[in-house]
Design a protein around this motif. Sequence first.
Motif, short mmCIF file in Angstrom:
data_model
loop_
_atom_site.label_atom_id
_atom_site.label_comp_id
_atom_site.label_asym_id
_atom_site.label_seq_id
_atom_site.Cartn_x
_atom_site.Cartn_y
_atom_site.Cartn_z
N THR A 1 -45.77 3.91 -29.17
CA THR A 1 -46.21 5.33 -28.81
C THR A 1 -44.98 6.33 -28.94
O THR A 1 -45.34 7.61 -28.93
CB THR A 1 -46.94 5.31 -27.58
N ILE B 1 -47.13 10.00 -29.76
CA ILE B 1 -48.00 9.92 -28.93
C ILE B 1 -47.38 10.05 -27.61
O ILE B 1 -48.15 10.69 -26.65
CB ILE B 1 -48.93 8.51 -28.94
N ASP B 2 -46.44 9.61 -27.41
CA ASP B 2 -45.71 9.77 -25.92
C ASP B 2 -45.71 11.23 -25.69
O ASP B 2 -45.76 12.01 -24.64
CB ASP B 2 -44.36 9.16 -25.97
#
Length: 188
Positions: free
Chosen positions: A103, A113-114
């Motif tokens: 992520t 995604i983080d």
Amino acid sequence: MTSSATRLSLVTHAVTAAMRHGRFNADESVDEGGMRELGRATYTDRVDTVLVAPERRTQQTAEGLGLRGAVVADLTDVDYGHWAGSTMDDVAEPDILAWLTDTATLPPDGESIDGVLARVARWMDRVSSQQCRIVAVTHPAVVRAVVIHTLDAPPSSFWRVDIPPLTSTSVNFRGGRWTLRSVARTLR
């Protein structure tokens, strides 16, 4: 619901050509089929505040549902950077595998995604004090991030949350914490 609670309902935008053809979204409009589906959908829950992501597809969805509100940048979709408009097959396999399994991986000139999870968590912290009924018209990725944050799930769970188009997911903030009320309820 008491006045000390915040109810947040997140509505995902209608279908786009990118969704139908497995492409990374760019700022595109709802496609013809999505417009037909939107024409049959209604949003009937009571609302005090409407928030809308800035992209065309979210603006069209909000308008089609008769929801008018403030544009909020934190509700924007994942920034796919140079991958926008491409299919997964267009991107080198090691890059896609890294992005789907780590992520923290960034698409070139894009957002991890983080990064999405952190952005959405900060936004949820801000709206938690509003103590009203909020509807936010946004993207499946943002709704996934809301579910992950609400459940304190690990970031690696992001791809395991399926959020279809034209659905509503609801969370409540009460007593200092978010709780999941419903996930991906189809708008009819």
